[in-house]
Design a protein around this motif. Structure first.
Motif, PDB file in Angstrom:
ATOM      1  N   ASN A 144      -0.889 -20.455 -27.228  1.00  0.00           N
ATOM      2  CA  ASN A 144      -0.253 -19.251 -26.692  1.00  0.00           C
ATOM      3  C   ASN A 144      -1.365 -18.388 -26.116  1.00  0.00           C
ATOM      4  N   SER A 145      -1.082 -17.666 -25.048  1.00  0.00           N
ATOM      5  CA  SER A 145      -2.098 -16.777 -24.471  1.00  0.00           C
ATOM      6  C   SER A 145      -2.283 -15.513 -25.303  1.00  0.00           C
ATOM      7  N   ILE A 146      -1.420 -15.324 -26.304  1.00  0.00           N
ATOM      8  CA  ILE A 146      -1.505 -14.168 -27.201  1.00  0.00           C
ATOM      9  C   ILE A 146      -1.941 -14.636 -28.579  1.00  0.00           C
ATOM     10  N   LEU A 147      -2.943 -13.984 -29.123  1.00  0.00           N
ATOM     11  CA  LEU A 147      -3.464 -14.323 -30.438  1.00  0.00           C
ATOM     12  C   LEU A 147      -3.027 -13.283 -31.471  1.00  0.00           C
ATOM     13  N   PHE A 148      -2.839 -13.742 -32.694  1.00  0.00           N
ATOM     14  CA  PHE A 148      -2.485 -12.869 -33.811  1.00  0.00           C
ATOM     15  C   PHE A 148      -3.700 -12.768 -34.724  1.00  0.00           C
ATOM     16  N   ILE A 149      -4.174 -11.555 -34.954  1.00  0.00           N
ATOM     17  CA  ILE A 149      -5.397 -11.325 -35.723  1.00  0.00           C
ATOM     18  C   ILE A 149      -5.027 -10.715 -37.081  1.00  0.00           C
ATOM     19  N   GLU A 150      -5.571 -11.268 -38.157  1.00  0.00           N
ATOM     20  CA  GLU A 150      -5.276 -10.796 -39.503  1.00  0.00           C
ATOM     21  C   GLU A 150      -6.567 -10.520 -40.279  1.00  0.00           C
ATOM     22  N   ASN A 151      -6.393  -9.797 -41.384  1.00  0.00           N
ATOM     23  CA  ASN A 151      -7.473  -9.512 -42.330  1.00  0.00           C
ATOM     24  C   ASN A 151      -8.605  -8.695 -41.704  1.00  0.00           C
ATOM     25  N   LEU A 152      -8.224  -7.740 -40.865  1.00  0.00           N
ATOM     26  CA  LEU A 152      -9.218  -6.859 -40.261  1.00  0.00           C
ATOM     27  C   LEU A 152      -9.622  -5.758 -41.244  1.00  0.00           C
ATOM     28  N   PRO A 153     -10.866  -5.291 -41.191  1.00  0.00           N
ATOM     29  CA  PRO A 153     -11.261  -4.142 -42.014  1.00  0.00           C
ATOM     30  C   PRO A 153     -10.447  -2.911 -41.621  1.00  0.00           C
ATOM     31  N   THR A 154     -10.170  -2.057 -42.567  1.00  0.00           N
ATOM     32  CA  THR A 154      -9.335  -0.880 -42.332  1.00  0.00           C
ATOM     33  C   THR A 154      -9.872  -0.001 -41.204  1.00  0.00           C
ATOM     34  N   PRO A 178       0.556  -0.034 -35.416  1.00  0.00           N
ATOM     35  CA  PRO A 178       0.723   1.204 -36.194  1.00  0.00           C
ATOM     36  C   PRO A 178       1.245   0.916 -37.596  1.00  0.00           C
ATOM     37  N   GLY A 179       0.633   1.524 -38.568  1.00  0.00           N
ATOM     38  CA  GLY A 179       1.065   1.336 -39.946  1.00  0.00           C
ATOM     39  C   GLY A 179       0.541   0.071 -40.602  1.00  0.00           C
ATOM     40  N   LYS A 180      -0.157  -0.764 -39.827  1.00  0.00           N
ATOM     41  CA  LYS A 180      -0.714  -2.016 -40.355  1.00  0.00           C
ATOM     42  C   LYS A 180      -2.149  -2.125 -39.869  1.00  0.00           C
ATOM     43  N   SER A 181      -3.068  -1.536 -40.594  1.00  0.00           N
ATOM     44  CA  SER A 181      -4.449  -1.428 -40.115  1.00  0.00           C
ATOM     45  C   SER A 181      -5.208  -2.744 -40.129  1.00  0.00           C
ATOM     46  N   ARG A 210     -15.801 -10.260 -45.158  1.00  0.00           N
ATOM     47  CA  ARG A 210     -14.431 -10.023 -44.674  1.00  0.00           C
ATOM     48  C   ARG A 210     -14.204 -10.895 -43.449  1.00  0.00           C
ATOM     49  N   GLU A 211     -13.614 -12.083 -43.656  1.00  0.00           N
ATOM     50  CA  GLU A 211     -13.417 -13.044 -42.569  1.00  0.00           C
ATOM     51  C   GLU A 211     -12.115 -12.769 -41.834  1.00  0.00           C
ATOM     52  N   MET A 212     -12.218 -12.561 -40.550  1.00  0.00           N
ATOM     53  CA  MET A 212     -11.069 -12.321 -39.699  1.00  0.00           C
ATOM     54  C   MET A 212     -10.346 -13.640 -39.404  1.00  0.00           C
ATOM     55  N   ARG A 213      -9.044 -13.654 -39.535  1.00  0.00           N
ATOM     56  CA  ARG A 213      -8.258 -14.857 -39.245  1.00  0.00           C
ATOM     57  C   ARG A 213      -7.604 -14.734 -37.881  1.00  0.00           C
ATOM     58  N   VAL A 214      -7.775 -15.758 -37.051  1.00  0.00           N
ATOM     59  CA  VAL A 214      -7.240 -15.751 -35.696  1.00  0.00           C
ATOM     60  C   VAL A 214      -6.323 -16.961 -35.515  1.00  0.00           C
ATOM     61  N   SER A 215      -5.084 -16.714 -35.132  1.00  0.00           N
ATOM     62  CA  SER A 215      -4.133 -17.800 -34.882  1.00  0.00           C
ATOM     63  C   SER A 215      -3.335 -17.480 -33.637  1.00  0.00           C
ATOM     64  N   TYR A 216      -2.613 -18.477 -33.131  1.00  0.00           N
ATOM     65  CA  TYR A 216      -1.729 -18.204 -31.994  1.00  0.00           C
ATOM     66  C   TYR A 216      -0.541 -17.364 -32.473  1.00  0.00           C
TER      67      TYR A 216
END
Length: 219
Positions: A144-154, A178-181, A210-216
């Motif tokens: 997907n051309s859009i990535l979903f990023i998780e586990n970012l520092p606040t 918003p509301g999900k830092s 703090r490892e950032m997770r990147v997925s489609y």
């Protein structure tokens, strides 16, 4: 308009896959309270809009005030309270029969549309969902051309994340939720460019440990 449990969201980007939009909407609005339902359709009459029903009216009100105008996939969200009561609450307050009559009219209108236009988006594995609607694990999602990023520092900012991802050619934009830092969406011009970014930046440590997770993002 009187406050109620359901928000009417307009100006959604019609070029983005329906399931990707729903995933983004859930990520954005779930930070304000428990969501009972997200309704969005792909047919011509209903494209570009969605209905989001919260368990509590207060959650809907807070989301409306704080997310109003938020640029999702380059378009600012236009949010209002929905005119119609949601089916879930029609059962509780005794207006189910009236709701059924309205639904019958809607279904008759829908039946008059071409089959392709009135059908829901199928929940197939190739679209990021298993048969029956169960979400596919992130590692098996299609490109997907859009990535979903998780586990970012606040303390992560749009600028800090953009500086990181724009090192990969084709970068378009980054949007914190918003509301999900700890989550965000990053968009590239092509799936191939997004794939390179995913390969290079998945598990990248913005902060030590703090490892950032990147997925489609789900389509």
């Amino acid at each position: 308009m009187q406050a109620n449990h359901t928000l009417y969201v307009r100006n959604l980007n019609e070029r983005v896959a329906l399931k990707t939009l729903k995933t983004a909407l859930e990520a954005i609005f779930s930070g304000f309270g428990e969501i009972l339902q997200i309704r969005a359709k792909s047919n011509i009459k209903l494209r570009g809009q969605a209905f989001i029903t919260f368990k509590e009216v207060e959650s809907a009100t807070k989301a409306l005030n704080e997310v109003q105008g938020f640029p999702l996939f380059s378009l600012p969200l236009d949010i209002q309270y929905a005119r119609d009561r949601n089916f879930i609450f029609s059962i509780e307050d005794g207006t189910l029969e009236e709701h059924k009559k309205r639904r019958a009219v809607e279904q008759a209108e829908r039946a008059s549309l071409p089959k392709k236009a009135r059908s829901d988006v199928p929940t197939l594995g190739a679209s990021g969902w298993f048969p029956g609607g169960a979400p596919m694990p992130a590692e098996f999602l299609p490109p997907n051309s859009i990535l979903f990023i998780e586990n970012l520092p606040t303390e992560t900012t749009d600028e800090k994340l953009a500086d990181l991802f724009q090192q990969i050619p084709g970068f378009k934009e980054v949007r914190l939720v918003p509301g999900k830092s700890d989550i965000a969406f990053v968009e590239y011009e092509t799936e191939a460019q997004a794939t390179i970014a995913k390969q290079q930046l998945n598990m990248f440590q913005i902060l030590p440990g703090r490892e950032m997770r990147v997925s489609y993002a789900r389509k």
